[in-house]
Design a protein around this motif. Structure first.
Motif, PDB file in Angstrom:
ATOM      1  N   TYR A 169      35.843  85.557  39.663  1.00 34.27           N
ATOM      2  CA  TYR A 169      35.671  84.799  38.420  1.00 34.27           C
ATOM      3  C   TYR A 169      36.807  83.818  38.138  1.00 34.27           C
ATOM      4  O   TYR A 169      36.626  82.853  37.403  1.00 34.27           O
ATOM      5  CB  TYR A 169      35.497  85.756  37.239  1.00 34.27           C
ATOM      6  N   ARG A 170      37.938  84.023  38.722  1.00 37.16           N
ATOM      7  CA  ARG A 170      39.050  83.099  38.464  1.00 37.16           C
ATOM      8  C   ARG A 170      38.998  81.851  39.344  1.00 37.16           C
ATOM      9  O   ARG A 170      39.707  80.891  39.090  1.00 37.16           O
ATOM     10  CB  ARG A 170      40.387  83.811  38.688  1.00 37.16           C
ATOM     11  N   TRP A 171      38.192  81.899  40.386  1.00 42.82           N
ATOM     12  CA  TRP A 171      38.222  80.804  41.350  1.00 42.82           C
ATOM     13  C   TRP A 171      36.860  80.160  41.602  1.00 42.82           C
ATOM     14  O   TRP A 171      36.790  79.038  42.058  1.00 42.82           O
ATOM     15  CB  TRP A 171      38.766  81.320  42.687  1.00 42.82           C
ATOM     16  N   THR A 172      35.775  80.897  41.327  1.00 43.54           N
ATOM     17  CA  THR A 172      34.459  80.429  41.729  1.00 43.54           C
ATOM     18  C   THR A 172      33.744  79.716  40.587  1.00 43.54           C
ATOM     19  O   THR A 172      33.734  80.199  39.453  1.00 43.54           O
ATOM     20  CB  THR A 172      33.598  81.614  42.215  1.00 43.54           C
ATOM     21  N   ILE A 173      33.124  78.580  40.923  1.00 45.08           N
ATOM     22  CA  ILE A 173      32.397  77.795  39.928  1.00 45.08           C
ATOM     23  C   ILE A 173      30.964  77.582  40.413  1.00 45.08           C
ATOM     24  O   ILE A 173      30.739  77.131  41.540  1.00 45.08           O
ATOM     25  CB  ILE A 173      33.072  76.427  39.696  1.00 45.08           C
ATOM     26  N   PHE A 174      30.003  77.905  39.559  1.00 40.34           N
ATOM     27  CA  PHE A 174      28.603  77.629  39.825  1.00 40.34           C
ATOM     28  C   PHE A 174      28.089  76.685  38.743  1.00 40.34           C
ATOM     29  O   PHE A 174      28.306  76.929  37.544  1.00 40.34           O
ATOM     30  CB  PHE A 174      27.769  78.908  39.818  1.00 40.34           C
ATOM     31  N   VAL A 175      27.421  75.631  39.159  1.00 40.47           N
ATOM     32  CA  VAL A 175      26.927  74.609  38.231  1.00 40.47           C
ATOM     33  C   VAL A 175      25.444  74.366  38.482  1.00 40.47           C
ATOM     34  O   VAL A 175      25.045  74.077  39.614  1.00 40.47           O
ATOM     35  CB  VAL A 175      27.693  73.279  38.401  1.00 40.47           C
ATOM     36  N   ASN A 176      24.643  74.479  37.442  1.00 42.73           N
ATOM     37  CA  ASN A 176      23.237  74.127  37.569  1.00 42.73           C
ATOM     38  C   ASN A 176      23.018  72.729  37.006  1.00 42.73           C
ATOM     39  O   ASN A 176      23.020  72.520  35.802  1.00 42.73           O
ATOM     40  CB  ASN A 176      22.341  75.125  36.828  1.00 42.73           C
ATOM     41  N   ALA A 177      22.860  71.764  37.911  1.00 46.53           N
ATOM     42  CA  ALA A 177      22.621  70.373  37.516  1.00 46.53           C
ATOM     43  C   ALA A 177      21.161  69.996  37.742  1.00 46.53           C
ATOM     44  O   ALA A 177      20.844  68.831  37.959  1.00 46.53           O
ATOM     45  CB  ALA A 177      23.549  69.442  38.300  1.00 46.53           C
TER      46      ALA A 177
END
Length: 306
Positions: free
Chosen positions: A262-270
């Motif tokens: 959680y400190r490093w991973t990014i998920f983006v729904n575009a």
């Protein structure tokens, strides 16, 4: 940013699969395909994903492009990152991307019959790379003119060649997730065209308007089996069982990886629509923003848009 987490693929890929969930018809296709492909592989050793893609895009923003109807609204933005950030595309998204001058770095296919040829029959694939299962139809393999990297299927593949495994949670977009997130280690992961739904209970709304057309068999199946659900904006949309299951699978692994990293991973729904993320309200491991915002926020270093 993401640290080197060797467990990522282990989180996504299970140690075994329940083959009882697979229809006898598909099993018969896969068994014959693998036997034919094995003879091919013995003549010419196949290139595998294993040993070729591990952390290839470590901490580089990557775009996972599925063939949902919302893809129509995002072509102009995708062109901005074309050739600058890695683009992974499902086979069904290839026609609409090519028509709009966008070249995906990798095309992923999972089909065991000849269906995949449908998506690139009018495209010169010489300059594209295919990520392909070992139980694919030999005709599909023959039809692809560019590079092919194989991954071991979970069934009917005896492991004669150790090529690496990917997990599919119901459709090709989930295999793409396993490859891009689990092996290539992209970060952030930006979803585009991941509707897992369509705006009307009619098959013509299933794919982008400028994309491929549905086969007659799929057309009839969608008309008979589509059901109503709600998208990320609270609007009424429609889906089918396979898409609904794949959406749930994707959300499950987003949440699990998010908790581990959680400190490093990014998920983006575009995607700007659809049903991905409806069940991820709290906590919020999946950021819901437009593709334009995602590119500006996470890819400015690569595109010059800061």
């Amino acid at each position: 940013m993401l640290k080197r987490q060797s467990f990522r693929l282990g989180v996504i890929v299970p140690e075994s699969i329940d083959i009882r969930r697979t229809s006898k018809e598909k099993r018969s296709w896969w068994k014959k395909n693998y036997a034919d492909n094995l003879e091919r592989f013995k003549r010419e050793k196949p290139k595998g994903i294993k040993g070729n893609f591990e952390e290839r895009f470590f901490n580089v923003p990557g775009f996972l492009v599925a063939a949902g109807p919302s893809l129509d609204k995002n072509m102009g933005e995708l062109k901005k990152i074309n050739g600058k950030c890695p683009i992974f595309a499902v086979d069904a998204a290839l026609p609409v991307l090519v028509k709009n001058g966008i070249r995906p770095d990798y095309v992923i296919t999972v089909e065991g019959d000849e269906e995949a040829i449908w998506f690139w029959e009018d495209i010169d694939t010489s300059d594209y790379t295919l990520i392909c299962t070992t139980v694919a139809s030999p005709k599909v393999i023959d039809s692809w003119k560019g590079d092919i990297y194989f991954y071991n299927a979970w069934t009917d593949d005896d492991g004669t060649f150790d090529l690496g495994r990917l997990w599919s949670g119901g459709n090709v977009s989930t295999t793409m997730f396993s490859f891009a997130v689990g092996i290539c280690a992209i970060n952030p992961t930006i979803f585009v065209g991941h509707d897992f739904s369509f705006p009307e209970p009619k098959p013509e709304f299933y794919f982008p308007k400028d994309g491929t057309r549905l086969r007659d068999l799929c057309y009839e199946d969608i008309k008979k089996t589509s059901f109503e659900t709600v998208d990320i904006y609270g609007n009424k949309v429609y889906t089918i069982g396979q898409l609904f299951f794949s959406r749930n699978w994707t959300e499950q692994w987003i949440l699990k990886i998010y908790h581990l990293e959680y400190r490093w991973t990014i998920f983006v729904n575009a995607t700007e629509g659809g049903i991905l993320g409806v069940n991820l309200r709290s906590p919020k491991p999946l950021e819901q923003i437009t593709l334009k915002e995602a590119i500006r926020k996470y890819c400015g270093l690569y595109t010059g848009e800061m």
